[in-house]
Design a protein around this motif. Structure first.
Motif, short mmCIF file in Angstrom:
data_model
loop_
_atom_site.label_atom_id
_atom_site.label_comp_id
_atom_site.label_asym_id
_atom_site.label_seq_id
_atom_site.Cartn_x
_atom_site.Cartn_y
_atom_site.Cartn_z
N PRO A 205 -8.84 90.49 -37.06
CA PRO A 205 -9.08 91.52 -38.27
C PRO A 205 -7.69 90.72 -39.05
O PRO A 205 -6.12 90.78 -38.95
CB PRO A 205 -8.72 92.44 -38.20
N ASN A 206 -7.79 91.05 -40.18
CA ASN A 206 -6.19 90.86 -40.85
C ASN A 206 -5.35 90.13 -40.58
O ASN A 206 -3.65 90.39 -41.09
CB ASN A 206 -5.35 92.76 -40.63
N THR A 207 -5.71 88.79 -40.84
CA THR A 207 -5.07 87.49 -40.19
C THR A 207 -5.61 86.91 -40.84
O THR A 207 -6.75 85.93 -41.25
CB THR A 207 -5.04 87.51 -38.72
N ALA A 208 -4.68 85.24 -41.69
CA ALA A 208 -5.05 84.11 -42.59
C ALA A 208 -4.66 82.99 -42.70
O ALA A 208 -3.05 83.74 -42.42
CB ALA A 208 -5.71 84.77 -43.66
N LEU A 209 -4.69 82.15 -42.92
CA LEU A 209 -4.04 81.15 -43.65
C LEU A 209 -3.88 81.86 -45.01
O LEU A 209 -4.55 81.53 -45.27
CB LEU A 209 -4.67 79.78 -43.48
N GLN A 210 -2.02 81.08 -44.95
CA GLN A 210 -1.52 81.69 -46.44
C GLN A 210 0.04 80.68 -46.97
O GLN A 210 0.51 80.73 -46.55
CB GLN A 210 -0.32 83.26 -46.27
N PRO A 211 -1.41 80.36 -48.09
CA PRO A 211 -0.57 78.95 -48.50
C PRO A 211 0.84 79.16 -49.29
O PRO A 211 1.90 78.86 -49.73
CB PRO A 211 -1.55 78.28 -50.10
N ARG A 212 0.95 80.93 -49.68
CA ARG A 212 1.94 81.12 -49.70
C ARG A 212 3.20 80.90 -49.20
O ARG A 212 4.69 80.58 -48.77
CB ARG A 212 1.71 82.35 -50.92
N MET A 213 3.69 80.64 -48.09
CA MET A 213 4.18 80.49 -46.93
C MET A 213 4.60 79.16 -46.90
O MET A 213 6.11 79.60 -47.36
CB MET A 213 3.58 80.09 -45.27
N ALA A 214 4.13 78.00 -47.64
CA ALA A 214 4.70 77.03 -47.54
C ALA A 214 5.64 77.03 -49.36
O ALA A 214 7.08 76.15 -49.68
CB ALA A 214 3.98 76.24 -48.29
N ILE A 215 5.93 78.01 -49.86
CA ILE A 215 6.63 78.28 -51.07
C ILE A 215 7.71 78.99 -50.59
O ILE A 215 8.56 78.45 -51.12
CB ILE A 215 5.50 79.56 -52.36
N LEU A 216 7.52 79.82 -49.67
CA LEU A 216 8.55 80.65 -48.76
C LEU A 216 9.32 79.77 -47.96
O LEU A 216 10.90 79.35 -49.03
CB LEU A 216 8.56 81.72 -47.88
N ALA A 217 9.00 78.53 -47.73
CA ALA A 217 9.80 77.61 -46.69
C ALA A 217 10.63 76.44 -47.76
O ALA A 217 11.52 76.46 -47.81
CB ALA A 217 8.87 76.34 -45.83
N PHE A 218 9.46 76.79 -49.19
CA PHE A 218 10.68 74.99 -49.78
C PHE A 218 11.43 76.19 -50.20
O PHE A 218 12.38 75.84 -50.91
CB PHE A 218 9.30 75.23 -51.13
N ALA B 223 8.01 81.75 -34.69
CA ALA B 223 7.80 82.36 -33.09
C ALA B 223 8.07 83.18 -33.43
O ALA B 223 8.16 84.33 -32.93
CB ALA B 223 8.08 81.30 -32.66
N VAL B 224 9.43 83.37 -33.58
CA VAL B 224 10.28 84.94 -33.45
C VAL B 224 9.77 86.09 -34.36
O VAL B 224 9.74 87.17 -34.03
CB VAL B 224 11.99 84.89 -34.49
N ALA B 225 9.40 85.81 -36.43
CA ALA B 225 9.10 86.70 -37.09
C ALA B 225 7.53 87.68 -36.35
O ALA B 225 7.36 88.40 -36.57
CB ALA B 225 8.92 85.90 -38.43
N LYS C 127 -3.96 94.08 -30.06
CA LYS C 127 -4.27 93.90 -31.01
C LYS C 127 -2.47 93.02 -31.83
O LYS C 127 -3.65 92.18 -32.49
CB LYS C 127 -4.84 94.96 -32.32
N VAL C 128 -2.59 93.72 -31.89
CA VAL C 128 -1.15 93.46 -32.84
C VAL C 128 -0.68 91.40 -32.39
O VAL C 128 0.13 90.78 -32.97
CB VAL C 128 -0.10 94.27 -33.28
N PHE C 129 -0.02 91.60 -31.19
CA PHE C 129 0.07 90.39 -30.19
C PHE C 129 -0.62 89.70 -30.60
O PHE C 129 -0.35 88.68 -30.58
CB PHE C 129 0.35 90.36 -29.07
N VAL C 130 -2.15 89.94 -30.92
CA VAL C 130 -3.09 88.58 -30.81
C VAL C 130 -2.85 88.36 -32.48
O VAL C 130 -2.97 87.04 -32.82
CB VAL C 130 -4.64 89.13 -30.27
N GLN C 131 -2.53 89.18 -33.51
CA GLN C 131 -2.74 88.59 -35.01
C GLN C 131 -1.18 88.10 -34.84
O GLN C 131 -1.52 87.13 -35.52
CB GLN C 131 -2.41 90.55 -35.60
N GLY C 132 -0.72 88.50 -34.42
CA GLY C 132 1.08 87.53 -34.22
C GLY C 132 0.91 86.03 -34.10
O GLY C 132 0.87 85.28 -35.15
N ALA C 133 -0.49 86.56 -32.43
CA ALA C 133 0.05 84.58 -32.40
C ALA C 133 -0.85 84.11 -33.28
O ALA C 133 -0.32 82.39 -33.55
CB ALA C 133 -0.37 84.40 -30.79
N PHE C 134 -1.60 84.64 -34.11
CA PHE C 134 -2.60 83.51 -35.12
C PHE C 134 -1.87 83.51 -36.52
O PHE C 134 -1.79 82.50 -36.89
CB PHE C 134 -3.99 83.92 -34.71
#
Length: 185
Positions: A34-47, A123-125, A144-151
């Motif tokens: 729940p509440n976890t997705a692949l987000q292309p905006r992360m590529a913009i952040l890294a860029f 990983a840190v984040a 719940k939150v550690f599973v969300q964080g891992a994904f």
């Protein structure tokens, strides 16, 4: 890190934040988490982090996520805003090593280094900061939150590893060519 901070970096923060916000709703949901997705905006952040450094990266991650949450969801989930800033700052700390502006990003050694840095930053984040803040601030259940964080971690390293690397390699190729231009007498 960049030696000076000026108008170019301020403009980069504005453009990076705007792109990050616009891409907030571009997601590929991880249906089983729940509440976890692949987000292309992360590529913009890294860029933006890899080109302009940790301050720009931190601001784009922090403001982009906060504004995106506020505009599209009506409230801000602060425990996930701060980790975005952490990713931006961590990637940006090594701006000189990437050599994007000089046109040297597209070699294998630099790409591997960039992806190791972004994986550690994510990983840190997402495995430490986000779950701990979820537990402290929102009293969310730890399992719940550690599973969300891992994904979130896995999704972000994939998105940045593919899209972020492609964006940086393409930009570096263009920037490297343009930096070879000389003024005529």
């Amino acid at each position: 890190m960049n030696k000076k901070f000026g108008i170019k970096e301020v403009v980069a923060m504005g453009i990076g934040t705007a792109l990050f916000v616009v891409l907030t709703n571009v997601q590929i949901p991880l249906v089983f988490i729940p509440n976890t997705a692949l987000q292309p905006r992360m590529a913009i952040l890294a860029f933006f982090s890899a080109i302009f450094g940790p301050i720009v990266g931190g601001v784009v991650g922090f403001l982009g996520h906060a504004l995106g949450d506020a505009l599209f969801y009506g409230s801000v989930w602060w425990s996930w805003v701060f980790p975005e800033a952490v990713v931006g700052v961590c990637i940006g700390l090594f701006v000189k090593k990437y050599g994007v502006e000089e046109g040297s990003f597209a070699n294998t050694k630099t790409i591997v280094f960039f992806n190791v840095v972004q994986a550690v930053a994510n990983a840190v984040a997402w495995i430490i900061v986000a779950p701990v803040l979820d537990i402290i601030v929102y009293k969310e259940p730890a399992n719940k939150v550690f599973v969300q964080g891992a994904f979130a971690f896995l999704g972000d390293i994939i998105i940045i590893g593919i899209l972020g690397t492609l964006l940086l390699a393409a930009y570096s190729k263009i920037a490297g060519k343009s930096s070879n231009l000389k003024a005529e007498d």
